[in-house]
Design a protein around this motif. Sequence first.
Motif, mmCIF file in Angstrom:
data_model
loop_
_atom_site.group_PDB
_atom_site.id
_atom_site.type_symbol
_atom_site.label_atom_id
_atom_site.label_comp_id
_atom_site.label_asym_id
_atom_site.label_seq_id
_atom_site.Cartn_x
_atom_site.Cartn_y
_atom_site.Cartn_z
ATOM 1 N N ASP A 54 -8.852 6.933 -8.495
ATOM 2 C CA ASP A 54 -10.040 6.483 -9.229
ATOM 3 C C ASP A 54 -10.637 5.222 -8.611
ATOM 4 N N GLY A 55 -10.066 4.763 -7.477
ATOM 5 C CA GLY A 55 -10.583 3.606 -6.764
ATOM 6 C C GLY A 55 -9.947 2.281 -7.124
ATOM 7 N N THR A 56 -9.049 2.284 -8.070
ATOM 8 C CA THR A 56 -8.346 1.047 -8.421
ATOM 9 C C THR A 56 -7.497 0.581 -7.246
ATOM 10 N N THR A 57 -7.574 -0.706 -6.947
ATOM 11 C CA THR A 57 -6.876 -1.232 -5.779
ATOM 12 C C THR A 57 -5.880 -2.326 -6.156
ATOM 13 N N HIS A 58 -4.907 -2.499 -5.281
ATOM 14 C CA HIS A 58 -3.937 -3.590 -5.404
ATOM 15 C C HIS A 58 -3.617 -4.078 -3.999
ATOM 16 N N TYR A 59 -3.609 -5.399 -3.829
ATOM 17 C CA TYR A 59 -3.353 -6.002 -2.523
ATOM 18 C C TYR A 59 -2.160 -6.944 -2.583
ATOM 19 N N ALA A 60 -1.437 -7.024 -1.481
ATOM 20 C CA ALA A 60 -0.470 -8.090 -1.329
ATOM 21 C C ALA A 60 -1.237 -9.411 -1.285
ATOM 22 N N GLU A 61 -0.628 -10.449 -1.820
ATOM 23 C CA GLU A 61 -1.338 -11.715 -1.986
ATOM 24 C C GLU A 61 -1.921 -12.250 -0.688
ATOM 25 N N SER A 62 -1.170 -12.150 0.389
ATOM 26 C CA SER A 62 -1.615 -12.749 1.657
ATOM 27 C C SER A 62 -2.771 -11.990 2.304
ATOM 28 N N LYS A 64 -5.339 -10.600 0.359
ATOM 29 C CA LYS A 64 -6.526 -10.657 -0.497
ATOM 30 C C LYS A 64 -7.635 -11.459 0.171
ATOM 31 N N GLY A 65 -8.839 -10.912 0.113
ATOM 32 C CA GLY A 65 -9.992 -11.599 0.686
ATOM 33 C C GLY A 65 -10.209 -11.328 2.159
ATOM 34 N N ARG A 66 -9.201 -10.815 2.849
ATOM 35 C CA ARG A 66 -9.353 -10.503 4.268
ATOM 36 C C ARG A 66 -9.344 -9.007 4.535
ATOM 37 N N PHE A 67 -8.546 -8.266 3.769
ATOM 38 C CA PHE A 67 -8.402 -6.831 3.971
ATOM 39 C C PHE A 67 -9.080 -6.087 2.818
ATOM 40 N N THR A 68 -9.651 -4.930 3.133
ATOM 41 C CA THR A 68 -10.263 -4.078 2.119
ATOM 42 C C THR A 68 -9.796 -2.649 2.313
ATOM 43 N N ASN A 83 -10.218 -8.054 8.378
ATOM 44 C CA ASN A 83 -11.056 -9.112 8.930
ATOM 45 C C ASN A 83 -10.251 -10.401 9.046
ATOM 46 N N ALA A 84 -10.780 -11.336 9.820
ATOM 47 C CA ALA A 84 -10.142 -12.644 9.986
ATOM 48 C C ALA A 84 -8.666 -12.492 10.336
ATOM 49 N N LEU A 85 -8.388 -11.633 11.300
ATOM 50 C CA LEU A 85 -7.003 -11.330 11.639
ATOM 51 C C LEU A 85 -6.303 -12.538 12.260
ATOM 52 N N LYS A 86 -5.017 -12.633 11.948
ATOM 53 C CA LYS A 86 -4.178 -13.733 12.428
ATOM 54 C C LYS A 86 -3.027 -13.156 13.251
ATOM 55 N N PRO A 87 -2.430 -13.959 14.115
ATOM 56 C CA PRO A 87 -1.266 -13.464 14.866
ATOM 57 C C PRO A 87 -0.155 -12.942 13.947
ATOM 58 N N ASP A 88 -0.015 -13.532 12.761
ATOM 59 C CA ASP A 88 1.006 -13.070 11.811
ATOM 60 C C ASP A 88 0.725 -11.673 11.277
ATOM 61 N N ASP A 89 -0.469 -11.150 11.487
ATOM 62 C CA ASP A 89 -0.790 -9.789 11.064
ATOM 63 C C ASP A 89 -0.288 -8.759 12.072
ATOM 64 N N THR A 90 0.233 -9.203 13.192
ATOM 65 C CA THR A 90 0.760 -8.275 14.190
ATOM 66 C C THR A 90 1.928 -7.481 13.619
ATOM 67 N N ALA A 91 1.804 -6.157 13.677
ATOM 68 C CA ALA A 91 2.810 -5.278 13.083
ATOM 69 C C ALA A 91 2.440 -3.831 13.380
ATOM 70 N N VAL A 92 3.366 -2.944 13.069
ATOM 71 C CA VAL A 92 3.035 -1.532 13.011
ATOM 72 C C VAL A 92 2.571 -1.239 11.585
ATOM 73 N N TYR A 93 1.416 -0.637 11.463
ATOM 74 C CA TYR A 93 0.833 -0.334 10.155
ATOM 75 C C TYR A 93 1.040 1.144 9.853
#
Length: 121
Positions: A54-62, A64-68, A83-93
Amino acid sequence: QVQLVESGGGLVQPGGSLRLSCAASGSILRVSNMGWYRQAPGKQRELVAVIANDGTTHYAESMKGRFTISRDNAKNTVYLQMNALKPDDTAVYYCNANIRPDDSFYFRPYWGQGTQVTVSS
């Protein structure tokens, strides 16, 4: 046979953006929640975001505001705009979806194969 296929990973500079896609295909009757997780080297897999049908979303705190997170129910596809990616975002998704195959009464979780995201200058 149900499968999830991800695309859109790659190398991006800090502050840049990427959009991941994940399409579910096969003998699908219904799809409920879809989401993204990530796993960095030496760390446990963690939730990034989930979206209900139904489109309801939930984000990990870190994130929020950068990922959609969004989805196209007609295509059984989920997206992750980062958006506003940081080196700490490096990972396998990894893409995840709860799917009811057409030969079952039950929903079960399915996982994609993972796509590498590297944030580096």
